[in-house]
Design a protein around this motif. Structure first.
Motif, PDB file in Angstrom:
ATOM      1  N   LYS A 165      12.818  17.037  27.561  1.00  9.71           N
ATOM      2  CA  LYS A 165      11.968  16.531  26.460  1.00  9.71           C
ATOM      3  C   LYS A 165      10.521  16.923  26.750  1.00  9.71           C
ATOM      4  O   LYS A 165       9.986  17.830  26.103  1.00  9.71           O
ATOM      5  CB  LYS A 165      12.112  15.024  26.342  1.00  9.71           C
ATOM      6  N   ILE A 166       9.924  16.201  27.666  1.00  6.84           N
ATOM      7  CA  ILE A 166       8.555  16.542  28.057  1.00  6.84           C
ATOM      8  C   ILE A 166       8.562  17.544  29.208  1.00  6.84           C
ATOM      9  O   ILE A 166       7.763  18.478  29.249  1.00  6.84           O
ATOM     10  CB  ILE A 166       7.776  15.276  28.448  1.00  6.84           C
ATOM     11  N   ILE A 167       9.497  17.345  30.154  1.00  9.74           N
ATOM     12  CA  ILE A 167       9.601  18.204  31.335  1.00  9.74           C
ATOM     13  C   ILE A 167      10.669  19.256  31.046  1.00  9.74           C
ATOM     14  O   ILE A 167      11.835  18.921  30.805  1.00  9.74           O
ATOM     15  CB  ILE A 167       9.980  17.391  32.581  1.00  9.74           C
ATOM     16  N   HIS A 168      10.258  20.524  31.057  1.00 14.44           N
ATOM     17  CA  HIS A 168      11.166  21.627  30.735  1.00 14.44           C
ATOM     18  C   HIS A 168      11.604  22.300  32.047  1.00 14.44           C
ATOM     19  O   HIS A 168      10.875  23.104  32.629  1.00 14.44           O
ATOM     20  CB  HIS A 168      10.467  22.639  29.816  1.00 14.44           C
ATOM     21  N   GLY A 169      12.794  21.928  32.520  1.00 14.50           N
ATOM     22  CA  GLY A 169      13.336  22.480  33.750  1.00 14.50           C
ATOM     23  C   GLY A 169      14.757  21.993  33.960  1.00 14.50           C
ATOM     24  O   GLY A 169      15.360  21.368  33.086  1.00 14.50           O
ATOM     25  N   LYS A 170      15.313  22.311  35.158  1.00 14.70           N
ATOM     26  CA  LYS A 170      16.672  21.924  35.498  1.00 14.70           C
ATOM     27  C   LYS A 170      16.686  21.203  36.854  1.00 14.70           C
ATOM     28  O   LYS A 170      15.816  21.424  37.692  1.00 14.70           O
ATOM     29  CB  LYS A 170      17.593  23.150  35.563  1.00 14.70           C
ATOM     30  N   GLN A 171      17.683  20.387  36.978  1.00 17.13           N
ATOM     31  CA  GLN A 171      17.862  19.653  38.235  1.00 17.13           C
ATOM     32  C   GLN A 171      18.859  20.388  39.129  1.00 17.13           C
ATOM     33  O   GLN A 171      19.895  20.863  38.666  1.00 17.13           O
ATOM     34  CB  GLN A 171      18.367  18.230  37.955  1.00 17.13           C
ATOM     35  N   ASP A 172      18.507  20.451  40.421  1.00 20.51           N
ATOM     36  CA  ASP A 172      19.395  21.115  41.381  1.00 20.51           C
ATOM     37  C   ASP A 172      20.644  20.265  41.579  1.00 20.51           C
ATOM     38  O   ASP A 172      20.563  19.065  41.818  1.00 20.51           O
ATOM     39  CB  ASP A 172      18.669  21.305  42.725  1.00 20.51           C
ATOM     40  N   LYS A 173      21.852  20.925  41.501  1.00 18.94           N
ATOM     41  CA  LYS A 173      23.110  20.188  41.622  1.00 18.94           C
ATOM     42  C   LYS A 173      23.359  19.723  43.055  1.00 18.94           C
ATOM     43  O   LYS A 173      23.970  18.669  43.275  1.00 18.94           O
ATOM     44  CB  LYS A 173      24.268  21.071  41.157  1.00 18.94           C
ATOM     45  N   SER A 174      22.910  20.513  44.016  1.00 18.39           N
ATOM     46  CA  SER A 174      23.146  20.142  45.415  1.00 18.39           C
ATOM     47  C   SER A 174      22.140  19.122  45.923  1.00 18.39           C
ATOM     48  O   SER A 174      22.447  18.362  46.834  1.00 18.39           O
ATOM     49  CB  SER A 174      23.100  21.388  46.304  1.00 18.39           C
ATOM     50  N   ASP A 175      20.923  19.136  45.339  1.00 23.56           N
ATOM     51  CA  ASP A 175      19.881  18.186  45.751  1.00 23.56           C
ATOM     52  C   ASP A 175      19.225  17.641  44.490  1.00 23.56           C
ATOM     53  O   ASP A 175      18.445  18.332  43.832  1.00 23.56           O
ATOM     54  CB  ASP A 175      18.844  18.874  46.645  1.00 23.56           C
ATOM     55  N   HIS A 176      19.544  16.384  44.120  1.00 27.91           N
ATOM     56  CA  HIS A 176      19.077  15.812  42.858  1.00 27.91           C
ATOM     57  C   HIS A 176      17.587  15.523  42.850  1.00 27.91           C
ATOM     58  O   HIS A 176      17.053  15.166  41.804  1.00 27.91           O
ATOM     59  CB  HIS A 176      19.847  14.512  42.563  1.00 27.91           C
ATOM     60  N   GLN A 177      16.907  15.644  43.963  1.00 32.28           N
ATOM     61  CA  GLN A 177      15.470  15.410  43.996  1.00 32.28           C
ATOM     62  C   GLN A 177      14.663  16.693  43.816  1.00 32.28           C
ATOM     63  O   GLN A 177      13.447  16.677  43.959  1.00 32.28           O
ATOM     64  CB  GLN A 177      15.082  14.745  45.323  1.00 32.28           C
ATOM     65  N   VAL A 178      15.346  17.759  43.544  1.00 35.79           N
ATOM     66  CA  VAL A 178      14.685  19.054  43.355  1.00 35.79           C
ATOM     67  C   VAL A 178      14.872  19.493  41.907  1.00 35.79           C
ATOM     68  O   VAL A 178      15.990  19.414  41.363  1.00 35.79           O
ATOM     69  CB  VAL A 178      15.252  20.111  44.323  1.00 35.79           C
ATOM     70  N   PHE A 179      13.790  19.970  41.322  1.00 41.21           N
ATOM     71  CA  PHE A 179      13.807  20.442  39.921  1.00 41.21           C
ATOM     72  C   PHE A 179      13.144  21.813  39.884  1.00 41.21           C
ATOM     73  O   PHE A 179      12.168  22.069  40.606  1.00 41.21           O
ATOM     74  CB  PHE A 179      13.071  19.461  39.011  1.00 41.21           C
ATOM     75  N   PHE A 180      13.668  22.685  39.036  1.00 44.35           N
ATOM     76  CA  PHE A 180      13.120  24.039  38.952  1.00 44.35           C
ATOM     77  C   PHE A 180      13.297  24.564  37.529  1.00 44.35           C
ATOM     78  O   PHE A 180      14.034  23.989  36.708  1.00 44.35           O
ATOM     79  CB  PHE A 180      13.812  24.960  39.958  1.00 44.35           C
ATOM     80  N   THR A 181      12.655  25.701  37.311  1.00 45.03           N
ATOM     81  CA  THR A 181      12.743  26.349  35.992  1.00 45.03           C
ATOM     82  C   THR A 181      13.703  27.525  36.075  1.00 45.03           C
ATOM     83  O   THR A 181      13.990  28.046  37.162  1.00 45.03           O
ATOM     84  CB  THR A 181      11.366  26.826  35.558  1.00 45.03           C
ATOM     85  N   GLU A 182      14.183  27.968  34.933  1.00 49.59           N
ATOM     86  CA  GLU A 182      15.112  29.087  34.883  1.00 49.59           C
ATOM     87  C   GLU A 182      14.461  30.366  35.370  1.00 49.59           C
ATOM     88  O   GLU A 182      15.066  31.184  36.054  1.00 49.59           O
ATOM     89  CB  GLU A 182      15.629  29.260  33.449  1.00 49.59           C
ATOM     90  N   SER A 183      13.208  30.518  35.023  1.00 53.31           N
ATOM     91  CA  SER A 183      12.511  31.736  35.438  1.00 53.31           C
ATOM     92  C   SER A 183      12.367  31.802  36.959  1.00 53.31           C
ATOM     93  O   SER A 183      12.456  32.876  37.559  1.00 53.31           O
ATOM     94  CB  SER A 183      11.129  31.794  34.777  1.00 53.31           C
ATOM     95  N   TYR A 184      12.156  30.667  37.586  1.00 53.35           N
ATOM     96  CA  TYR A 184      12.022  30.628  39.043  1.00 53.35           C
ATOM     97  C   TYR A 184      13.327  31.042  39.711  1.00 53.35           C
ATOM     98  O   TYR A 184      13.335  31.838  40.662  1.00 53.35           O
ATOM     99  CB  TYR A 184      11.638  29.214  39.471  1.00 53.35           C
ATOM    100  N   VAL A 185      14.458  30.530  39.194  1.00 52.89           N
ATOM    101  CA  VAL A 185      15.760  30.889  39.749  1.00 52.89           C
ATOM    102  C   VAL A 185      16.045  32.360  39.540  1.00 52.89           C
ATOM    103  O   VAL A 185      16.536  33.070  40.441  1.00 52.89           O
ATOM    104  CB  VAL A 185      16.860  30.018  39.120  1.00 52.89           C
ATOM    105  N   ALA A 186      15.728  32.856  38.339  1.00 53.18           N
ATOM    106  CA  ALA A 186      15.996  34.267  38.066  1.00 53.18           C
ATOM    107  C   ALA A 186      15.149  35.168  38.963  1.00 53.18           C
ATOM    108  O   ALA A 186      15.629  36.200  39.466  1.00 53.18           O
ATOM    109  CB  ALA A 186      15.714  34.554  36.587  1.00 53.18           C
ATOM    110  N   ARG A 187      13.902  34.800  39.173  1.00 53.67           N
ATOM    111  CA  ARG A 187      13.029  35.616  40.019  1.00 53.67           C
ATOM    112  C   ARG A 187      13.532  35.679  41.459  1.00 53.67           C
ATOM    113  O   ARG A 187      13.603  36.755  42.061  1.00 53.67           O
ATOM    114  CB  ARG A 187      11.616  35.018  39.970  1.00 53.67           C
ATOM    115  N   ASN A 188      13.914  34.521  42.037  1.00 53.72           N
ATOM    116  CA  ASN A 188      14.426  34.509  43.413  1.00 53.72           C
ATOM    117  C   ASN A 188      15.808  35.154  43.512  1.00 53.72           C
ATOM    118  O   ASN A 188      16.135  35.772  44.539  1.00 53.72           O
ATOM    119  CB  ASN A 188      14.495  33.074  43.940  1.00 53.72           C
ATOM    120  N   GLY A 189      16.622  35.014  42.460  1.00 57.62           N
ATOM    121  CA  GLY A 189      17.931  35.671  42.464  1.00 57.62           C
ATOM    122  C   GLY A 189      17.787  37.183  42.523  1.00 57.62           C
ATOM    123  O   GLY A 189      18.562  37.865  43.211  1.00 57.62           O
TER     124      GLY A 189
END
Length: 801
Positions: A165-189
């Motif tokens: 809604k206000i925060i545009h990102g995703k929650q890490d499935k292995s660590d629920h206290q970590v949140f990231f964006t799709e672009s960040y994952v794609a860049r590191n991938g």
């Protein structure tokens, strides 16, 4: 003054008087107000909150309004309750209670860790988190906790509610206290995919993470996605997040497999170190997976295939069939160690074909297989050696001492086993005696009974036959074997010397094999030797029985003669009137002859009861006590009295104790009664012995000593046992029984002897004194040989009236 003004004054004076005379209006003081409010509070008709200074009151509703006002005007719609205390001047407990009520009634307000937060502030936090996430690409609840000084659970809830809604990102499935964006994952991938594609040899995950700048947690998440899409040209080995994970490219795995297949096909084995150099860490797991159908033997350093084990098995079968030996080390590659060869042999000997041959084999030097038939052939030359050693050990008495030690240890072992039940019986006996009153004896009585029981049991075992050690309990058998092991008929060095003469063991490099075979044969050969020694011992026991009786008779005669000498010497020392001289002579007699008789008795007891001690040394009081403790129970009291009597000054007491010790309870010897008819021959024999010693002696001091003893015996008709230190006392005694000329000659010679003893051998006078003594020695000897008892009468006849 005008009349009008005067009327005004009068009117004012009347008003003033009227005011003074009238009653005042009702007013409340501050104390009355406090009392009224307190009463209303007690009656629960009024609900107010005190301020911290106690001068003002505020109602809960007003306090709530003021808290809301402060929250509204405060920057960010977030205020700390402690800060409200300062602003409103109300106790913290009251403010906390109102804040809790506000949180309960208003869904837009929250109370978090002593802070009142409005919904608008939560929205503001979510917007800031979104901006930070877009800038960094990844954010954690831990970072937000440190930045906003709010609990992680609260921030976790805020982020999760506003995610998407206000925060545009995703929650890490292995660590629920970590949140990231799709672009960040794609860049590191893309970084990781490029690094993996460029790798041609194994590389650690830690190195990949440092080169790519990717966190380890995110790396494994991305790797999982790339593996599912088959975009990773290799595999990850090892446990995740353990620091030991490796990435192995597919091209490298192929080259590994080709090398392993080629090496194994050519050599028939795989070396673990070589696999480690190829980057294969878990080598056994790799070999199991790579050769699932191969029958491999895993050694500490190698994995061995049938190409290695089959020739070894054939060689062992041939050795067993021919009853020989074989060394498998030449059949193995040069890299193999003896320990590897031993494991191969152990595995090969488990084969059913070899078991069916029904042959016992031994492994020596880790690599040599030796059959029982071959060992039996090696032991044939030892038969003659064992027989010779058995005869020697029986003849020297070592076998008898070993048997005595074995029986003593067996008895001690049996007593230790019997002690628990004995202690229980003692406790039960004490309980019964305590219940029965005084009629059971005291502590001393119980101790006497206990000691008697133990020693009686011990003596029964000690005096058992020589063959009793063969029929004991298993525990006593262990003690017997350990004692028998001390009696070594054949040493390992002797066994090696005999083995070295065998034709099949004469090669230069078989020294270690000979040593191990010698160690293997040592127990069995010694056991055979002990059996042979036992047979020799039993065969000689019959012939030695007669000699033993003869020895008993000879010892009896010897002790009788010594006993009679002591009695005669006792008579001699009583010729001195000085009690001090008598006491000193008695001590010397006890120290020498009496101690010698006592030692002979204790040695006989030790021999009869097979008590071991050092026979090469003279018996000391400590050794006598050891023999006494190990002797039979009925012998202890007479022996103990004899042992203690040596410390007294009474020769008569020692003689009585010797007589008791020679009795049937101890030595079973016959002590002849004193016979005065035999005293004279004994005196003549003793004098003749002194004269023979005097004739052969050339020492001046000894010549004088022997002369005084001979003269004393002639004068007193009694024998004297005295050392050289008593010569001067003997001369004083002889002065009244010899002529003045004889006495002067002896005294002068005595003075020269003392002078010689006090002079150093380096002194010039030493030679002169020695010459004088040598010149006077014939005269001294002549006095001893020619002195007669009637010479004393002649002396008195020559004296003037």
């Amino acid at each position: 003054m005008a009349a009008a003004e005067w009327d005004e004054v009068k009117r004012l004076a009347a008003d003033f008087q009227r005011a003074q005379l009238s009653s005042t209006v009702q007013r409340l003081s501050e104390r009355n107000c406090i009392e009224v409010v307190t009463k209303l509070l007690d009656l629960k008709l009024l609900d107010v909150v005190f301020t911290t200074d106690g001068k003002e009151y505020v109602t809960p509703q007003q306090l709530t309004r003021e808290i809301r006002d402060e929250l509204y005007v405060h920057a960010g719609s977030r205020i700390n309750l402690v800060e409200l205390v300062k602003l409103l001047g109300v106790d913290l407990n009251q403010i906390a209670a109102r804040a809790t009520e506000i949180e309960r009634t208003d869904q837009n307000c929250s109370l978090v860790l002593g802070q009142l937060i409005d919904k608008t502030y939560v929205t503001h936090i979510a917007e800031e988190i979104n901006e930070k996430l877009l800038q960094q690409g990844q954010i954690t609840i831990g970072e937000l906790t440190r930045h906003y000084d709010l609990p992680s659970d609260f921030l976790q809830t805020v982020v999760e509610k506003n995610l998407g809604k206000i925060i545009h990102g995703k929650q890490d499935k292995s660590d629920h206290q970590v949140f990231f964006t799709e672009s960040y994952v794609a860049r590191n991938g893309a970084r990781i995919r490029g690094a993996l594609a460029a790798a041609l040899r194994p590389i650690s995950v830690a190195t990949l993470l440092s080169q790519c700048g990717v966190e380890e947690r995110l790396f494994y998440s991305i790797i999982g996605n790339l593996t599912e899409m088959k975009q990773v040209p290799g595999v990850i080995t090892g446990k995740q997040q353990s620091g030991s994970s490796m990435y192995i490219p597919a091209i490298y795995s192929k080259s590994q497999n080709d090398w392993v297949n080629s090496f194994y096909k050519q050599n028939g084995y795989l070396e673990y170190d070589a696999l480690m150099r190829l980057g294969i860490v878990d080598h056994q797991l790799f070999i199991h997976k790579h050769f699932p159908n191969e029958k491999l033997l895993f050694l500490p350093s190698f994995a061995v295939g049938p190409n290695i084990t089959d020739p070894v098995e054939a060689a062992v079968e041939e050795a067993i069939a021919t009853g020989s030996m074989v060394d498998i080390m030449p059949l193995l590659p040069s890299l193999f160690e003896p320990e590897d060869a031993e494991e191969i042999l152990t595995e090969v000997l488990k084969n059913t074909k070899i078991k069916s041959l029904n042959q016992n084999v031994h492994i020596f030097c880790n690599t040599i297989v030796v059959t029982d038939h071959f060992i039996r052939k090696l032991t044939k030359p030892f038969d003659a050696v064992i027989q010779k050693k058995a005869e020697e050990v029986v003849g020297s008495g070592a076998y008898l001492l070993a048997q005595a030690d074995s029986k003593l240890q067996n008895n001690r072992s049996l007593i230790e086993q019997d002690e628990p039940s004995t202690k229980a019986d003692r406790k039960e006996e004490r309980r019964k005696k305590a219940a029965g009153g005084k009629g059971g004896g005291g502590t001393q009585g119980r101790e006497t009974k206990t000691k008697s029981t133990k020693k009686k049991y011990l003596r029964g075992k000690v005096t058992a036959g020589d063959d009793s050690d063969e029929e004991h309990t298993p525990e006593s058998g262990k003690m017997s074997r350990s004692s028998a092991h001390k009696l070594e008929l054949l040493s390992i060095a002797e066994i090696k010397d005999v083995l070295a003469t065998d034709e099949s063991l004469q090669e230069e490099d078989l020294g270690e094999l000979i040593a191990e075979i010698a160690n293997h044969l040592h127990p069995s050969l010694n056991k055979s030797g002990l059996a042979a020694a036992k047979a020799v011992f039993e065969s000689t026991m019959a012939s030695t029985a007669q000699n033993r009786r003869k020895t008993h008779s000879e010892l009896q005669d010897k002790l009788n003669a010594m006993f009679m000498n002591v009695r005669l010497f006792e008579k001699g020392l009583k010729q001195f009137s000085d009690k001090d001289i008598q006491l000193q002579l008695s001590k010397y007699l006890l120290k020498t002859l009496c101690t010698e008789i006592t030692n002979e008795i204790f040695s006989y007891i030790a021999q009869e009861n097979m008590i071991q001690y050092d026979q090469a040394k003279e018996l000391s009081p400590e050794v006598r006590m050891k023999i006494l403790n190990d002797s039979p129970n009925e012998s202890k009291e007479p022996l103990l009295k004899l042992h203690k009597s040596l410390n007294t000054n009474s020769v008569e007491e020692v003689l009585n104790c010797i007589e008791a010790a020679l009795g049937p309870r101890v030595c079973d010897m016959v002590l002849r009664r004193p016979d005065k008819k035999k005293e004279r021959p004994q005196l003549l024999e003793h004098r003749q012995a002194l004269l023979e010693q005097l004739t052969s002696s050339k020492d001046p001091a000894l010549v004088l000593h022997l002369t005084t003893l001979i003269l004393f015996q002639v004068v007193s008709q009694t024998m004297l046992h005295a050392s050289g230190r008593f010569v001067s006392h003997i001369l004083v005694y002889l002065q009244s029984h010899v002529t003045a000329e004889v006495f002067n000659t002896l005294q002068q010679y005595h003075d020269l002897v003392l002078k010689l003893l006090r002079t150093s051998s380096d002194d010039i006078n030493y030679v002169h004194i020695m010459c004088e003594l040598q010149e006077g020695m014939p005269a001294i000897k002549e006095i001893a040989t020619s002195f007669k008892k009637h010479s004393t009468t002649e002396k008195f006849q020559q004296q003037p009236e």
